[in-house]
Design a protein around this motif. Structure first.
Motif, PDB file in Angstrom:
ATOM      1  N   GLY A  13       0.797  -1.219   0.000  1.00 35.42           N
ATOM      2  CA  GLY A  13       0.000   0.000   0.000  1.00 35.42           C
ATOM      3  C   GLY A  13       0.831   1.270   0.000  1.00 35.42           C
ATOM      4  O   GLY A  13       2.016   1.275   0.320  1.00 35.42           O
ATOM      5  N   ASP A  14       0.168   2.366  -0.345  1.00 32.65           N
ATOM      6  CA  ASP A  14       0.845   3.650  -0.493  1.00 32.65           C
ATOM      7  C   ASP A  14       1.064   4.371   0.837  1.00 32.65           C
ATOM      8  O   ASP A  14       1.980   5.186   0.962  1.00 32.65           O
ATOM      9  CB  ASP A  14       0.028   4.572  -1.410  1.00 32.65           C
ATOM     10  CG  ASP A  14      -0.165   3.993  -2.799  1.00 32.65           C
ATOM     11  OD1 ASP A  14       0.699   3.197  -3.222  1.00 32.65           O
ATOM     12  OD2 ASP A  14      -1.178   4.312  -3.443  1.00 32.65           O
ATOM     13  N   MET A  15       0.236   4.095   1.833  1.00 32.14           N
ATOM     14  CA  MET A  15       0.277   4.859   3.078  1.00 32.14           C
ATOM     15  C   MET A  15       1.105   4.190   4.166  1.00 32.14           C
ATOM     16  O   MET A  15       1.232   4.722   5.272  1.00 32.14           O
ATOM     17  CB  MET A  15      -1.143   5.129   3.569  1.00 32.14           C
ATOM     18  CG  MET A  15      -1.998   5.858   2.551  1.00 32.14           C
ATOM     19  SD  MET A  15      -3.586   6.418   3.156  1.00 32.14           S
ATOM     20  CE  MET A  15      -3.101   7.811   4.169  1.00 32.14           C
ATOM     21  N   GLY A  16       1.637   3.005   3.866  1.00 27.24           N
ATOM     22  CA  GLY A  16       2.568   2.374   4.788  1.00 27.24           C
ATOM     23  C   GLY A  16       1.919   1.583   5.907  1.00 27.24           C
ATOM     24  O   GLY A  16       0.706   1.646   6.118  1.00 27.24           O
ATOM     25  N   PRO A  17       2.734   0.847   6.657  1.00 27.42           N
ATOM     26  CA  PRO A  17       2.211  -0.040   7.708  1.00 27.42           C
ATOM     27  C   PRO A  17       1.547   0.690   8.876  1.00 27.42           C
ATOM     28  O   PRO A  17       0.691   0.121   9.554  1.00 27.42           O
ATOM     29  CB  PRO A  17       3.457  -0.812   8.167  1.00 27.42           C
ATOM     30  CG  PRO A  17       4.618   0.007   7.719  1.00 27.42           C
ATOM     31  CD  PRO A  17       4.187   0.695   6.477  1.00 27.42           C
ATOM     32  N   SER A  18       1.913   1.945   9.112  1.00 21.46           N
ATOM     33  CA  SER A  18       1.290   2.679  10.229  1.00 21.46           C
ATOM     34  C   SER A  18      -0.205   2.841  10.021  1.00 21.46           C
ATOM     35  O   SER A  18      -0.997   2.707  10.965  1.00 21.46           O
ATOM     36  CB  SER A  18       1.949   4.057  10.389  1.00 21.46           C
ATOM     37  OG  SER A  18       1.809   4.831   9.209  1.00 21.46           O
ATOM     38  N   GLU A  19      -0.610   3.103   8.771  1.00 24.19           N
ATOM     39  CA  GLU A  19      -2.042   3.265   8.483  1.00 24.19           C
ATOM     40  C   GLU A  19      -2.759   1.927   8.583  1.00 24.19           C
ATOM     41  O   GLU A  19      -3.923   1.859   9.022  1.00 24.19           O
ATOM     42  CB  GLU A  19      -2.232   3.881   7.103  1.00 24.19           C
ATOM     43  CG  GLU A  19      -3.611   4.464   6.862  1.00 24.19           C
ATOM     44  CD  GLU A  19      -3.888   5.718   7.685  1.00 24.19           C
ATOM     45  OE1 GLU A  19      -5.063   6.139   7.724  1.00 24.19           O
ATOM     46  OE2 GLU A  19      -2.951   6.279   8.290  1.00 24.19           O
ATOM     47  N   ILE A  20      -2.094   0.857   8.198  1.00 23.97           N
ATOM     48  CA  ILE A  20      -2.699  -0.465   8.296  1.00 23.97           C
ATOM     49  C   ILE A  20      -2.902  -0.851   9.755  1.00 23.97           C
ATOM     50  O   ILE A  20      -3.952  -1.393  10.134  1.00 23.97           O
ATOM     51  CB  ILE A  20      -1.829  -1.511   7.564  1.00 23.97           C
ATOM     52  CG1 ILE A  20      -1.931  -1.270   6.049  1.00 23.97           C
ATOM     53  CG2 ILE A  20      -2.259  -2.939   7.911  1.00 23.97           C
ATOM     54  CD1 ILE A  20      -1.048  -2.147   5.200  1.00 23.97           C
ATOM     55  N   VAL A  21      -1.932  -0.549  10.602  1.00 23.67           N
ATOM     56  CA  VAL A  21      -2.072  -0.823  12.036  1.00 23.67           C
ATOM     57  C   VAL A  21      -3.241  -0.025  12.620  1.00 23.67           C
ATOM     58  O   VAL A  21      -4.017  -0.547  13.432  1.00 23.67           O
ATOM     59  CB  VAL A  21      -0.762  -0.501  12.786  1.00 23.67           C
ATOM     60  CG1 VAL A  21      -0.983  -0.514  14.306  1.00 23.67           C
ATOM     61  CG2 VAL A  21       0.313  -1.512  12.405  1.00 23.67           C
ATOM     62  N   GLU A  22      -3.397   1.213  12.180  1.00 21.55           N
ATOM     63  CA  GLU A  22      -4.532   2.013  12.664  1.00 21.55           C
ATOM     64  C   GLU A  22      -5.862   1.425  12.186  1.00 21.55           C
ATOM     65  O   GLU A  22      -6.865   1.464  12.903  1.00 21.55           O
ATOM     66  CB  GLU A  22      -4.392   3.464  12.202  1.00 21.55           C
ATOM     67  CG  GLU A  22      -3.277   4.227  12.902  1.00 21.55           C
ATOM     68  CD  GLU A  22      -3.466   4.283  14.403  1.00 21.55           C
ATOM     69  OE1 GLU A  22      -4.619   4.456  14.862  1.00 21.55           O
ATOM     70  OE2 GLU A  22      -2.461   4.139  15.130  1.00 21.55           O
ATOM     71  N   GLY A  23      -5.875   0.877  10.963  1.00 19.72           N
ATOM     72  CA  GLY A  23      -7.075   0.208  10.480  1.00 19.72           C
ATOM     73  C   GLY A  23      -7.390  -1.036  11.289  1.00 19.72           C
ATOM     74  O   GLY A  23      -8.553  -1.333  11.583  1.00 19.72           O
ATOM     75  N   VAL A  24      -6.349  -1.754  11.665  1.00 19.47           N
ATOM     76  CA  VAL A  24      -6.518  -2.933  12.528  1.00 19.47           C
ATOM     77  C   VAL A  24      -7.078  -2.525  13.879  1.00 19.47           C
ATOM     78  O   VAL A  24      -7.966  -3.187  14.428  1.00 19.47           O
ATOM     79  CB  VAL A  24      -5.167  -3.670  12.689  1.00 19.47           C
ATOM     80  CG1 VAL A  24      -5.241  -4.695  13.816  1.00 19.47           C
ATOM     81  CG2 VAL A  24      -4.775  -4.337  11.375  1.00 19.47           C
ATOM     82  N   LYS A  25      -6.588  -1.421  14.419  1.00 18.63           N
ATOM     83  CA  LYS A  25      -7.087  -0.925  15.704  1.00 18.63           C
ATOM     84  C   LYS A  25      -8.578  -0.610  15.639  1.00 18.63           C
ATOM     85  O   LYS A  25      -9.348  -0.947  16.554  1.00 18.63           O
ATOM     86  CB  LYS A  25      -6.302   0.324  16.133  1.00 18.63           C
ATOM     87  CG  LYS A  25      -6.727   0.893  17.484  1.00 18.63           C
ATOM     88  CD  LYS A  25      -5.847   2.057  17.883  1.00 18.63           C
ATOM     89  CE  LYS A  25      -6.357   2.720  19.156  1.00 18.63           C
ATOM     90  NZ  LYS A  25      -6.380   1.783  20.302  1.00 18.63           N
ATOM     91  N   LEU A  26      -8.999   0.033  14.549  1.00 13.79           N
ATOM     92  CA  LEU A  26     -10.426   0.317  14.374  1.00 13.79           C
ATOM     93  C   LEU A  26     -11.238  -0.978  14.339  1.00 13.79           C
ATOM     94  O   LEU A  26     -12.334  -1.049  14.903  1.00 13.79           O
ATOM     95  CB  LEU A  26     -10.653   1.109  13.087  1.00 13.79           C
ATOM     96  CG  LEU A  26     -10.196   2.571  13.074  1.00 13.79           C
ATOM     97  CD1 LEU A  26     -10.374   3.161  11.680  1.00 13.79           C
ATOM     98  CD2 LEU A  26     -10.984   3.382  14.097  1.00 13.79           C
ATOM     99  N   SER A  27     -10.693  -2.000  13.679  1.00 15.80           N
ATOM    100  CA  SER A  27     -11.395  -3.281  13.583  1.00 15.80           C
ATOM    101  C   SER A  27     -11.529  -3.936  14.942  1.00 15.80           C
ATOM    102  O   SER A  27     -12.600  -4.448  15.302  1.00 15.80           O
ATOM    103  CB  SER A  27     -10.632  -4.224  12.636  1.00 15.80           C
ATOM    104  OG  SER A  27     -10.550  -3.680  11.341  1.00 15.80           O
ATOM    105  N   ILE A  28     -10.457  -3.920  15.717  1.00 13.99           N
ATOM    106  CA  ILE A  28     -10.480  -4.509  17.056  1.00 13.99           C
ATOM    107  C   ILE A  28     -11.510  -3.807  17.931  1.00 13.99           C
ATOM    108  O   ILE A  28     -12.245  -4.434  18.698  1.00 13.99           O
ATOM    109  CB  ILE A  28      -9.079  -4.424  17.710  1.00 13.99           C
ATOM    110  CG1 ILE A  28      -8.059  -5.274  16.941  1.00 13.99           C
ATOM    111  CG2 ILE A  28      -9.143  -4.835  19.173  1.00 13.99           C
ATOM    112  CD1 ILE A  28      -8.246  -6.756  17.075  1.00 13.99           C
ATOM    113  N   ASP A  29     -11.580  -2.493  17.800  1.00 15.35           N
ATOM    114  CA  ASP A  29     -12.499  -1.705  18.627  1.00 15.35           C
ATOM    115  C   ASP A  29     -13.955  -1.898  18.225  1.00 15.35           C
ATOM    116  O   ASP A  29     -14.850  -1.855  19.081  1.00 15.35           O
ATOM    117  CB  ASP A  29     -12.152  -0.215  18.529  1.00 15.35           C
ATOM    118  CG  ASP A  29     -10.811   0.108  19.176  1.00 15.35           C
ATOM    119  OD1 ASP A  29     -10.338  -0.706  19.991  1.00 15.35           O
ATOM    120  OD2 ASP A  29     -10.237   1.170  18.852  1.00 15.35           O
TER     121      ASP A  29
END
Length: 343
Positions: A13-29
């Motif tokens: 992806g273009d936005m890097g792993p930090s954005e993916i981790v934030e997406g994962v956090k939203l999913s967990i929540d």
């Protein structure tokens, strides 16, 4: 498999792993029923990001180290052979080996399509897998398939697209019997190319397996005349990208026009709720990407530019497909249509 796990290519992806981790956090929540997410990538990058997001010791998250990343401009087959320890290849292998039920990636589309087909393999009876996308319509959403996996298709591929799209619409849109239409340049019989005309003929003979409504043309696309629209990957990809480009242009034009003068600015404030609702309905983020349908495991391609909300949406849709066990019904339907066509 004890857990219905989803492997995530955390380096694509273009936005890097930090954005993916934030997406994962939203999913967990947001989704308590989520069982396990396997983040595949460089653990030296992912572990600090997970720690910052307060996810480092979360029992629903596991990290699998991969030392390489497939770039967006790399050639599909070469990248798969050259970078066997890439995050994408390792994630695909988790699905192949039964450690995960599916993969989500924002990375190189060609590499993901090729890797999914080679490593996970098509379902029995499926000639070629196809990419599906959920598109906004006037009164709801519809599924468009194929949107780029097979630029050149045979009538049998179009028929399989109808079966795959119907099952995807049933799960994702909650429609028990999705209506299927074949995209062409006119609804009159014979007004299309050879592939369209032969596909139309085959689809008419499949009533009962799918609910085929017949031919539709461009101006009917967004009127919810049908729930699934099938076409070859060339037409579908052009349509998908043109629609997204048009949406972004309209959004930007409205913003510019509403900021011209005090009266319009006041009007913009008064109509903010309506515009917010329209943006939510039309936004490509809502469904987070496109699944490669017709494989023995779930392969989900998110946009290369996906933000955290798109990532979270993609995770939700991918998990929906995994939990409903859609593949079993697809196998039955493909077998049925192949027998009808053969006879």
């Amino acid at each position: 498999m004890a857990k219905k796990s989803l492997a995530i290519d955390a380096m694509g992806g273009d936005m890097g792993p930090s954005e993916i981790v934030e997406g994962v956090k939203l999913s967990i929540d947001n989704w308590q029923s989520l069982e396990e997410l396997i983040l595949v990538g460089d653990e030296n990058i992912l572990n600090p990001l997970l720690k910052t997001a307060k996810l480092r010791n979360n029992p629903k998250i596991r990290v699998l180290h991969a030392s390489e990343v497939i770039g967006m401009d790399e050639k599909p087959i070469q990248s798969l052979k050259k970078k066997k320890d890439s995050s994408m290849v390792r994630a695909l292998e988790l699905v192949k080996d039964g450690e995960a039920s599916g993969i989500l990636s924002c990375g190189n589309t060609g590499s993901l399509m090729a890797g999914g087909t080679i490593k996970i393999r098509p379902l029995e009876g499926v000639d070629r897998p196809a990419l599906a996308a959920v598109m906004p319509g006037r009164d709801g959403h519809f599924v468009l398939v194929d949107v780029g996996a097979n630029p050149t298709s045979e009538p049998l591929n179009i028929v399989h697209n109808a079966v795959l799209g119907s099952n995807y619409a049933r799960v994702t849109l909650g429609i028990e019997k999705p209506r299927v239409g074949l995209l062409t340049i006119g609804i009159e019989e014979g007004k299309g190319n050879e592939v369209v005309n032969e596909s139309h003929k085959l689809l008419k003979g499949l009533q009962g397996t799918i609910q085929y409504e017949g031919l539709i043309e461009g101006f009917q696309l967004f009127d919810n005349a049908v729930d699934v629209i099938v076409c070859d990957g060339f037409v579908g990809n052009v349509l998908l990208k043109s629609s997204e480009g048009l949406f972004n242009m309209i959004k930007d034009l409205l913003k510019e026009e509403m900021m011209q003068g005090m009266v319009r600015k006041v009007g913009a404030v008064m109509t903010k709720g309506a515009f917010t609702s329209m943006k939510s309905k039309l936004s490509p983020e809502r469904f987070g990407g496109a699944p490669l349908l017709g494989l023995k495991g779930h392969v989900f391609k998110a946009h290369g530019s996906s933000n955290r909300h798109s990532i979270a949406s993609g995770i939700r849709v991918a998990l929906d497909l995994i939990h409903c066990e859609m593949l079993e019904q697809v196998k039955l339907d493909i077998k049925s249509v192949n027998e009808i066509i053969k006879n």
